[in-house]
Write a protein that holds these residues in place. Sequence first.
Motif, PDB file in Angstrom:
ATOM      1  N   PHE A   1      52.887  53.067  43.430  1.00 43.98           N
ATOM      2  CA  PHE A   1      51.616  52.409  43.107  1.00 43.98           C
ATOM      3  C   PHE A   1      51.850  50.906  43.046  1.00 43.98           C
ATOM      4  O   PHE A   1      52.760  50.430  42.372  1.00 43.98           O
ATOM      5  N   ARG A   2      51.023  50.142  43.782  1.00 44.95           N
ATOM      6  CA  ARG A   2      51.082  48.683  43.743  1.00 44.95           C
ATOM      7  C   ARG A   2      49.660  48.143  43.666  1.00 44.95           C
ATOM      8  O   ARG A   2      48.787  48.562  44.433  1.00 44.95           O
ATOM      9  N   ASP A   3      49.457  47.208  42.752  1.00 46.74           N
ATOM     10  CA  ASP A   3      48.128  46.643  42.537  1.00 46.74           C
ATOM     11  C   ASP A   3      48.239  45.128  42.398  1.00 46.74           C
ATOM     12  O   ASP A   3      49.190  44.609  41.807  1.00 46.74           O
ATOM     13  N   ASP A   4      47.245  44.428  42.947  1.00 46.51           N
ATOM     14  CA  ASP A   4      47.205  42.974  42.887  1.00 46.51           C
ATOM     15  C   ASP A   4      45.862  42.553  42.307  1.00 46.51           C
ATOM     16  O   ASP A   4      44.809  42.882  42.866  1.00 46.51           O
ATOM     17  N   ASN A   5      45.892  41.846  41.176  1.00 49.06           N
ATOM     18  CA  ASN A   5      44.676  41.439  40.490  1.00 49.06           C
ATOM     19  C   ASN A   5      44.615  39.916  40.406  1.00 49.06           C
ATOM     20  O   ASN A   5      45.599  39.271  40.050  1.00 49.06           O
ATOM     21  N   VAL A   6      43.468  39.333  40.763  1.00 47.47           N
ATOM     22  CA  VAL A   6      43.295  37.882  40.765  1.00 47.47           C
ATOM     23  C   VAL A   6      42.115  37.510  39.881  1.00 47.47           C
ATOM     24  O   VAL A   6      40.994  38.008  40.071  1.00 47.47           O
ATOM     25  N   ILE A   7      42.370  36.658  38.897  1.00 45.12           N
ATOM     26  CA  ILE A   7      41.310  36.068  38.074  1.00 45.12           C
ATOM     27  C   ILE A   7      41.141  34.632  38.544  1.00 45.12           C
ATOM     28  O   ILE A   7      42.052  33.799  38.396  1.00 45.12           O
ATOM     29  N   SER A   8      39.993  34.333  39.147  1.00 48.99           N
ATOM     30  CA  SER A   8      39.743  33.002  39.701  1.00 48.99           C
ATOM     31  C   SER A   8      39.023  32.133  38.678  1.00 48.99           C
ATOM     32  O   SER A   8      38.103  32.585  37.988  1.00 48.99           O
ATOM     33  N   PHE A   9      39.439  30.861  38.603  1.00 48.41           N
ATOM     34  CA  PHE A   9      38.798  29.904  37.715  1.00 48.41           C
ATOM     35  C   PHE A   9      37.894  28.933  38.485  1.00 48.41           C
ATOM     36  O   PHE A   9      37.481  27.908  37.946  1.00 48.41           O
ATOM     37  N   LEU A  10      37.606  29.263  39.742  1.00 52.50           N
ATOM     38  CA  LEU A  10      36.701  28.478  40.568  1.00 52.50           C
ATOM     39  C   LEU A  10      35.409  29.265  40.795  1.00 52.50           C
ATOM     40  O   LEU A  10      35.460  30.469  41.096  1.00 52.50           O
TER      41      LEU A  10
END
Length: 809
Positions: free
Chosen positions: A423-432
């Motif tokens: 299992f591989r997961d990529d999470n991005v929280i953008s501040f733009l």
Amino acid sequence: MYFAFNNRLAAALIGCCILAINPLNAEAEVLGEMQVQPDNYENLIRVQFNARIQFLRAVPVGKSNTVLVYFRIVQSDDQVENKSVESRKTKPFERLPGITATLSPQVGKVNKLSLQIGTDKIPANMKVRAGTNGRSIDIMFGDKLIKHQTGLVGKRYALTLLKTESKSELGRVIPREFQDYEVFTSQQTRDGRPLYELNLGYFATPEQAEQVRAKLVAQFPEVDVIDLLKRREETLKAASGRAEPTFGLPEAPLPEVEDHSASLMAKAQEALKAANYELAITGFNQVLLLPPNKNSQEAQELIGLARERNGELAKAKAEYEIYLKQFPDGAGADRVRQQLAQLAVPAPGAPKAKRRDETVIKTVSGSFSQFYYGGSTQTQTAFDTPTTPVTSTLSTTDQSELRSNLDLTGRYRNADADQKLVFRDDNVISFLDTRPNRNRVLAAYYSYKGLENGFSSSIGRQTGTSGGVLGRFDGAQVGYSFAPKWRINAVAGLPVEFPALETDRNFWGMSLDADELTERLHGKTYFINQTGDGILDRRAVGMELGYYFDARGTAINALIDYDVSYDALNIGALTGSWQTEGGSSLSFTFEQRRAPSLATSNALYNSAVTAMSPVPTSIKQLLATSSEEQIRQWAEDVSAITEQYAVGFLTPLNENWQVGGDVNLTNTGALPGQTLDDGTVLPPTPATGNIYTYSLRAIGSGLLRDNDVNVFTLSLNQGDTYHGELFAFNNTTRIGAWTLEPSLKYYQQQTDPATDLSRWTPEFHLIYQLKGSLSLEADYTYEHSKTTSPGSSDVSQQHFFYAGYRWDI
């Protein structure tokens, strides 16, 4: 056996696999998975990539435990990119050390992969070389690949092709149709002198052996069927002095036989201690096929022990009984009787008993990382007007996000099967405000590989690396080995992309693998069929070949992918690397391919389609107003032909310096515009024409410190309308727990008409390895560029940085 270790972990990973079947959460990476002992090679770890790559070189960092691997991405699937830190890790397994592979964000044609070996220093017998499938790098421990051996498991008959007093005769060529069998040698005696035998095996019945003997008699007139078990018993009788064998033996042991026996015995005992029972069985069998010698009695005892520990209880019982029949007295007989008393052989059809000391591997490995990525650009433009100069300044924040990556692999391996949950997961929280938050499940699958029954399978979200599968998909693959070197495979699934196309696509395919057409030649042929909204999207046939010339890493890989529906070559590529004993290396690439790959769904990117109002977002919408023939023509028009030809070399001058260079020619046709997963719109690009790159390179090790590597590069670039020069310097230094990587690039370019560009790019990369499994990493890049043309001048300053941590599980 089911994947039955920690129930909570298994349930969590299975739940992740179920949640992963959502095609909107997808993005490919450059770095794929790391495979421990792929294809049953016991001394190999393979780094798999989500792109076809060309291995260039591997450079150790002084006397540390780090190796830098340089490679070039030859052809990637459309979504492959390297925007963030990518890392994979394996845990120690049997005699293989744990390895951490790290790929940092990089710009340029040559990528650098850092391998950190889980030992104090790099093992002396470790080698890094190109993989056979063109999408991998192999890390090998030893002078040659070693496969798990099965020995004489239930097959007691063989063929003696010839007997000779000259060892050179043992090199006789075996006809190709019999190369699936194992060739081995043994020794007997004639008039007190060694008599060498060339044998072919193994066969379960004398009838099977006789059928093959009849086909070999023309080339080997003296070919004969031998009963290996009977020969072993006769050898043991002679060794015990209880009876005379039916074949010639010396009155006294020959020194050559004793030396050979001692060498085989030592290797077999080492394998037994390392719990490699199949290899131990093979070694003891080889000792027992020699004339009686001082190791015959002990080999018969230990082969019984090896079979017992390998779970072959009935065969272990038979081996012990043979021992007691020939050696009924002494300390060895007492030990064997005690072992026999402890054996419990199940009745036929009863469940297989668990080994008392069965080697079962239960591991959970992976990593969790969090990095903050930031970037800004300031551009100052000066215009010359008829009255006075005008200056404007534009400042933008290009990137501001927190990226978290989870990578988990659960593994359960016993003598029957090797099973994994990934299992591989990529999470991005953008501040733009201009870029949304996003989460992408990169992989979530279960895989099974039978070590006894020949079956293999995987189901879930995975990335196809061969067999005509392009990129990530949700689906299943199954395979079956129906002969020693042949495997048939089937695959079916749904392509996964982001942004997701509204077109409903699915595919299926078949492939045939030849693991070892010869000792060094591997091959695959395949057929793949994909549909989109009910019409043909892709139909292709292909072939993959990989050939190793030697264990140093001299290899050639070839790939042909031909779309039979478009009657056009999709990919034709030939890559290779050559390494000499002195450390020199040569690499080459010859490739022609379509970019993007031929598919009917590419019609959605044609300017004739994007100019429609409203813009169609699926093939189904296009079919409402256009014919299938027109749609296919639009698709073919936006698939440009790309050509790449490259040759490079590197040779050592002394212990500290290596020098080399390369020549590269690329030519890419016009490409359509594209919308990236972050919402960025890329405009269409015109054809590039021929672009030539000539590079010189020098690599210095231990220049400033014992544990450093310095790379100097000078490149000349020549296109139809421009020419440019690049100077680059990169340093990697290990100081205790610190890894320092300063670098500097300077690039200048002149473009017609009268446009000049100059760019300075210093960068500093820092890693600190805390005790245990936690590491801190940071990188800062500054780019200063100036562009001048008649009437205007631009000065741009760009800052890019990231910082974070990685916890290895």
